[in-house]
Design a protein around this motif. Structure first.
Motif, PDB file in Angstrom:
ATOM      1  N   ASP A   1     140.317  48.211  63.512  1.00 55.15           N
ATOM      2  CA  ASP A   1     140.292  49.300  62.573  1.00 55.15           C
ATOM      3  C   ASP A   1     138.857  49.399  62.085  1.00 55.15           C
ATOM      4  OD1 ASP A   1     143.184  49.959  62.015  1.00 55.15           O
ATOM      5  OD2 ASP A   1     143.027  47.799  61.894  1.00 55.15           O
ATOM      6  N   ALA A   2     137.997  48.303  62.248  1.00 54.42           N
ATOM      7  CA  ALA A   2     136.628  48.357  61.745  1.00 54.42           C
ATOM      8  C   ALA A   2     135.793  47.595  62.404  1.00 54.42           C
ATOM      9  CB  ALA A   2     136.543  48.433  60.171  1.00 54.42           C
ATOM     10  N   LEU A   3     134.431  48.194  62.828  1.00 53.89           N
ATOM     11  CA  LEU A   3     133.430  47.032  63.690  1.00 53.89           C
ATOM     12  C   LEU A   3     132.166  47.191  62.545  1.00 53.89           C
ATOM     13  CD1 LEU A   3     132.367  45.766  66.095  1.00 53.89           C
ATOM     14  CD2 LEU A   3     131.094  48.096  66.626  1.00 53.89           C
ATOM     15  N   VAL A   4     131.948  45.760  62.286  1.00 51.69           N
ATOM     16  CA  VAL A   4     130.628  45.566  61.602  1.00 51.69           C
ATOM     17  C   VAL A   4     129.794  44.725  62.229  1.00 51.69           C
ATOM     18  CG1 VAL A   4     129.815  44.246  59.227  1.00 51.69           C
ATOM     19  CG2 VAL A   4     132.488  45.178  59.617  1.00 51.69           C
ATOM     20  N   LEU A   5     128.498  45.306  62.076  1.00 55.06           N
ATOM     21  CA  LEU A   5     127.317  44.480  63.121  1.00 55.06           C
ATOM     22  C   LEU A   5     126.025  44.895  62.363  1.00 55.06           C
ATOM     23  CD1 LEU A   5     126.808  46.781  66.537  1.00 55.06           C
ATOM     24  CD2 LEU A   5     127.863  47.678  64.376  1.00 55.06           C
ATOM     25  N   GLY A   6     125.113  43.895  62.841  1.00 51.60           N
ATOM     26  CA  GLY A   6     123.852  43.977  62.333  1.00 51.60           C
ATOM     27  C   GLY A   6     122.924  44.918  63.131  1.00 51.60           C
ATOM     28  N   VAL A   7     122.079  45.721  62.532  1.00 55.17           N
ATOM     29  CA  VAL A   7     121.338  46.773  63.157  1.00 55.17           C
ATOM     30  C   VAL A   7     119.748  46.522  63.165  1.00 55.17           C
ATOM     31  CG1 VAL A   7     120.860  49.158  63.305  1.00 55.17           C
ATOM     32  CG2 VAL A   7     123.163  48.408  62.615  1.00 55.17           C
ATOM     33  N   ASP A   8     119.439  46.544  64.485  1.00 54.48           N
ATOM     34  CA  ASP A   8     117.964  46.351  64.745  1.00 54.48           C
ATOM     35  C   ASP A   8     117.275  47.498  65.477  1.00 54.48           C
ATOM     36  OD1 ASP A   8     115.211  45.485  64.945  1.00 54.48           O
ATOM     37  OD2 ASP A   8     115.784  44.114  66.544  1.00 54.48           O
TER      38      ASP A   8
ATOM     39  N   ARG B   1     109.049  42.106  52.134  1.00 55.51           N
ATOM     40  CA  ARG B   1     109.586  41.576  53.561  1.00 55.51           C
ATOM     41  C   ARG B   1     110.958  40.612  53.155  1.00 55.51           C
ATOM     42  NH1 ARG B   1     104.930  38.564  57.086  1.00 55.51           N
ATOM     43  NH2 ARG B   1     105.319  36.774  55.694  1.00 55.51           N
ATOM     44  N   TRP B   2     111.584  40.759  54.201  1.00 57.20           N
ATOM     45  CA  TRP B   2     112.986  39.894  54.163  1.00 57.20           C
ATOM     46  C   TRP B   2     112.772  38.972  55.272  1.00 57.20           C
ATOM     47  CZ3 TRP B   2     112.598  45.145  55.703  1.00 57.20           C
ATOM     48  CH2 TRP B   2     112.772  45.374  57.095  1.00 57.20           C
ATOM     49  N   LEU B   3     113.561  37.684  55.109  1.00 56.81           N
ATOM     50  CA  LEU B   3     113.702  36.680  56.008  1.00 56.81           C
ATOM     51  C   LEU B   3     114.332  36.535  57.129  1.00 56.81           C
ATOM     52  CD1 LEU B   3     113.209  33.925  52.809  1.00 56.81           C
ATOM     53  CD2 LEU B   3     111.361  34.670  54.567  1.00 56.81           C
ATOM     54  N   CYS B   4     115.569  37.093  56.816  1.00 51.12           N
ATOM     55  CA  CYS B   4     116.671  37.542  57.732  1.00 51.12           C
ATOM     56  C   CYS B   4     116.199  37.936  59.136  1.00 51.12           C
ATOM     57  CB  CYS B   4     117.724  38.250  57.397  1.00 51.12           C
ATOM     58  SG  CYS B   4     119.258  38.018  58.212  1.00 51.12           S
ATOM     59  N   GLU B   5     116.228  37.259  60.291  1.00 54.15           N
ATOM     60  CA  GLU B   5     115.900  37.773  61.768  1.00 54.15           C
ATOM     61  C   GLU B   5     116.579  38.603  62.308  1.00 54.15           C
ATOM     62  OE1 GLU B   5     113.350  34.857  63.660  1.00 54.15           O
ATOM     63  OE2 GLU B   5     113.019  33.476  61.956  1.00 54.15           O
ATOM     64  N   ASP B   6     116.372  39.211  63.316  1.00 56.89           N
ATOM     65  CA  ASP B   6     117.127  40.118  64.210  1.00 56.89           C
ATOM     66  C   ASP B   6     117.938  41.198  63.803  1.00 56.89           C
ATOM     67  OD1 ASP B   6     116.695  37.991  65.997  1.00 56.89           O
ATOM     68  OD2 ASP B   6     118.509  36.713  65.473  1.00 56.89           O
ATOM     69  N   ILE B   7     117.880  41.468  62.248  1.00 57.62           N
ATOM     70  CA  ILE B   7     118.103  42.701  61.867  1.00 57.62           C
ATOM     71  C   ILE B   7     117.276  43.449  60.969  1.00 57.62           C
ATOM     72  CG2 ILE B   7     120.594  42.248  62.463  1.00 57.62           C
ATOM     73  CD1 ILE B   7     120.691  41.622  59.256  1.00 57.62           C
ATOM     74  N   GLY B   8     117.286  44.721  60.720  1.00 60.07           N
ATOM     75  CA  GLY B   8     116.397  45.345  59.800  1.00 60.07           C
ATOM     76  C   GLY B   8     115.250  45.798  60.409  1.00 60.07           C
ATOM     77  N   ARG B   9     114.778  47.122  60.011  1.00 60.52           N
ATOM     78  CA  ARG B   9     113.515  47.593  60.230  1.00 60.52           C
ATOM     79  C   ARG B   9     112.949  48.341  58.909  1.00 60.52           C
ATOM     80  NH1 ARG B   9     111.665  48.323  66.052  1.00 60.52           N
ATOM     81  NH2 ARG B   9     113.198  46.713  67.086  1.00 60.52           N
ATOM     82  N   ALA B  10     111.726  48.849  59.184  1.00 55.58           N
ATOM     83  CA  ALA B  10     110.936  49.529  58.034  1.00 55.58           C
ATOM     84  C   ALA B  10     111.296  51.133  58.077  1.00 55.58           C
ATOM     85  CB  ALA B  10     109.384  49.239  57.933  1.00 55.58           C
ATOM     86  N   TYR B  11     111.976  51.555  59.169  1.00 52.08           N
ATOM     87  CA  TYR B  11     112.104  52.802  59.622  1.00 52.08           C
ATOM     88  C   TYR B  11     113.377  53.041  60.396  1.00 52.08           C
ATOM     89  CZ  TYR B  11     110.117  51.182  63.781  1.00 52.08           C
ATOM     90  OH  TYR B  11     109.584  50.329  64.912  1.00 52.08           O
ATOM     91  N   ALA B  12     113.936  54.004  60.846  1.00 49.87           N
ATOM     92  CA  ALA B  12     115.210  54.208  61.470  1.00 49.87           C
ATOM     93  C   ALA B  12     114.485  54.251  62.852  1.00 49.87           C
ATOM     94  CB  ALA B  12     115.823  55.474  61.257  1.00 49.87           C
ATOM     95  N   PRO B  13     115.106  53.390  63.906  1.00 48.52           N
ATOM     96  CA  PRO B  13     114.691  53.471  65.398  1.00 48.52           C
ATOM     97  C   PRO B  13     115.344  54.540  66.058  1.00 48.52           C
ATOM     98  CG  PRO B  13     116.466  51.876  64.977  1.00 48.52           C
ATOM     99  CD  PRO B  13     116.177  52.352  63.483  1.00 48.52           C
ATOM    100  N   ARG B  14     114.412  54.997  67.035  1.00 48.84           N
ATOM    101  CA  ARG B  14     115.008  56.007  67.937  1.00 48.84           C
ATOM    102  C   ARG B  14     116.185  55.944  68.639  1.00 48.84           C
ATOM    103  NH1 ARG B  14     110.078  58.179  71.812  1.00 48.84           N
ATOM    104  NH2 ARG B  14     111.347  57.091  73.286  1.00 48.84           N
TER     105      ARG B  14
END
Length: 460
Positions: free
Chosen positions: A141-148, A191-204
């Motif tokens: 019913d729902a999908l949760v995922l980190g975004v990079d 800055r955040w410490l968590c690797e593999d997710i997150g950016r300073a802008y929305a990726p193309r």
């Protein structure tokens, strides 16, 4: 809430899937297999590509941990370039610009960056979507995922909604990240410490409408949840901790009904974070433990010993041998007293090292020594000045069997909490006076366990 354990892939991330399809497209374009691939990102894609025997140069953000860099080097990545965390697209400091500049000076090199959306990854994520539907019997019913980069969110949501049109997709990013639809690009964000997710802008590569809800997760919650997952047998890294925490937040806020199911992508492994996530000291220094875990560690490190010192262990006086004594005498002494090791003293009865019974017997059996030869040629000799912190690994002395080991000063006044930390990496401790002139006693972890049992506070 169920987790899709993508860290179980050979390269310990979801990027193994991506690497397979990128290499297939490079092959179809006639790119030589020995061409240098300049790969931008947190490092997982570079690891996956390197495992497939490709020559890799990796551009990683400044926040990338030393653990990840060591892993990249071990995987065979030829060179690693750090890039500015908050660099925006089009700026000279952005990985795309840096990677393309490097490629112009390396004939035949190819720049690889998922963020640009230049790679056809639809089938890659269609396969993953099919796995998820099969493994959940279509009940999702729902999908949760980190975004990079946005590729996984875009293609997974499209493939899953083809079968489950009502599916809700929740995007996860660190606090201060600016991927979410309502966020504004901010190169100066904390800055955040968590690797593999997150950016300073929305990726193309992030498709419009791919995400129904965004949840930002702090480093404290991400790392604490990762620790909780480890305690439950799921060896997840910080970004997976953020995703699981977000899945719980979503489940509560969406008022899910009995029988509804949330699938969360668990995409990184704790085994890649030995000096950070798995280090109590690092977690404490960065204030990343929740209240319960903080209390548990404080009790473990301090409260259970209640300011006791080695003197409170009431150790018997040490029995020593001289470095000039024979191997036979030392072996007899250890055998008669049921010792597994014995301290060795030099001139003035000063502690200079120790000899173990197992090593002595092995050397004797192998013919490397005789019972008449002196101990000094076969002992483990302490090197350098006494220190309060663990020293370097053993190094063999030139021209002999004797080895050297960094010395850590332990006296009767040493707190038991400090001794417990010493036993995390050592099996035996030799207690001396402050000047290290005399060996006063020998102690092992068993003495600590016995001490705690007497206090009725036994904790492992």
């Amino acid at each position: 809430i169920v987790g899709k354990l993508e860290y179980m892939n050979p390269g310990a991330s979801i990027k193994d899937r991506v690497a397979k399809y990128i290499l297939a497209q490079l092959d179809s374009k006639g790119v030589p297999k020995d061409a240098l691939l300049i790969v931008a990102g947190p490092g997982n894609l570079a690891i996956s590509l390197a495992m497939l025997q490709r020559q890799i140069m990796c551009l990683v953000p400044e926040r990338t941990s030393a653990d990840r860099v060591r892993l990249l080097k071990a995987a065979g990545v030829s060179d690693i370039v750090r890039t500015l965390d908050g660099a925006l697209p089009g700026s000279p400091e952005h990985p795309v610009e840096i990677g393309r500049r490097i490629a112009t000076h390396r004939p035949g090199a190819v720049y690889v960056d998922e963020e640009l959306g230049d790679w056809d990854l639809e089938q890659c994520y269609a396969e993953l979507a099919a796995e998820i539907l099969e493994q959940t019997d279509g009940q999702i019913d729902a999908l949760v995922l980190g975004v990079d980069t946005g590729n996984a969110a875009t293609h997974l949501s499209r493939a899953l909604r083809a079968q489950r049109p009502s599916l809700q997709v929740v995007g996860v990013e660190p606090s201060n990240s600016a991927i979410g639809e309502q966020s504004i690009a901010n190169p100066l964000a904390r800055r955040w410490l968590c690797e593999d997710i997150g950016r300073a802008y929305a990726p193309r590569a992030l498709g419009a409408g791919s995400i129904d809800m965004w949840i930002q997760v702090s480093d404290n919650i991400a790392y604490s949840m990762a620790r909780r997952l480890i305690q439950s047998g799921i060896f997840a890294g910080p970004s997976a901790g953020a995703s699981v925490a977000a899945a719980r937040m979503y489940a509560m806020s969406a008022s899910l009904q009995q029988g509804q199911r949330v699938v969360v992508i668990i995409g990184d492994t704790a085994r890649n974070y030995g000096d950070t996530l798995l280090s109590d000291d690092w977690m404490l220094s960065h204030d990343l433990l929740d209240t319960r875990m903080l209390g548990d560690i404080q009790r473990k490190q301090l409260d259970q010993y209640r300011a006791a010192s080695i003197e409170d262990l009431q150790l018997p006086a040490a029995v020593t041998v001289s470095e000039l004594d024979s191997m036979g005498a030392a072996i007899n002494l250890m055998a008669e007293n049921d010792f597994s090791q014995v301290p060795v003293t030099g001139s003035g009865r000063r502690l200079v090292g120790y000899l173990t019974l197992s090593a002595a017997q092995t050397l004797l059996d192998n013919g490397a020594t005789t019972r008449s030869m002196p101990v000094k040629h076969f002992m483990l000799r302490f090197a350098g000045r006494a220190t309060r912190t663990p020293g370097a690994a053993n190094t063999h002395a030139a021209g002999g069997t004797s080895a050297r080991k960094q010395y850590w000063l332990i006296t009767p006044e040493t707190p038991l909490s400090e001794l417990a930390r010493f036993f995390e990496t050592h099996s035996v401790a030799f207690v001396t006076d402050a000047s290290r002139k005399f060996c006063l006693g020998i102690t092992t972890k068993q003495d600590l366990i016995t001490f705690l049992a007497r206090r009725h506070t036994l904790q492992f």
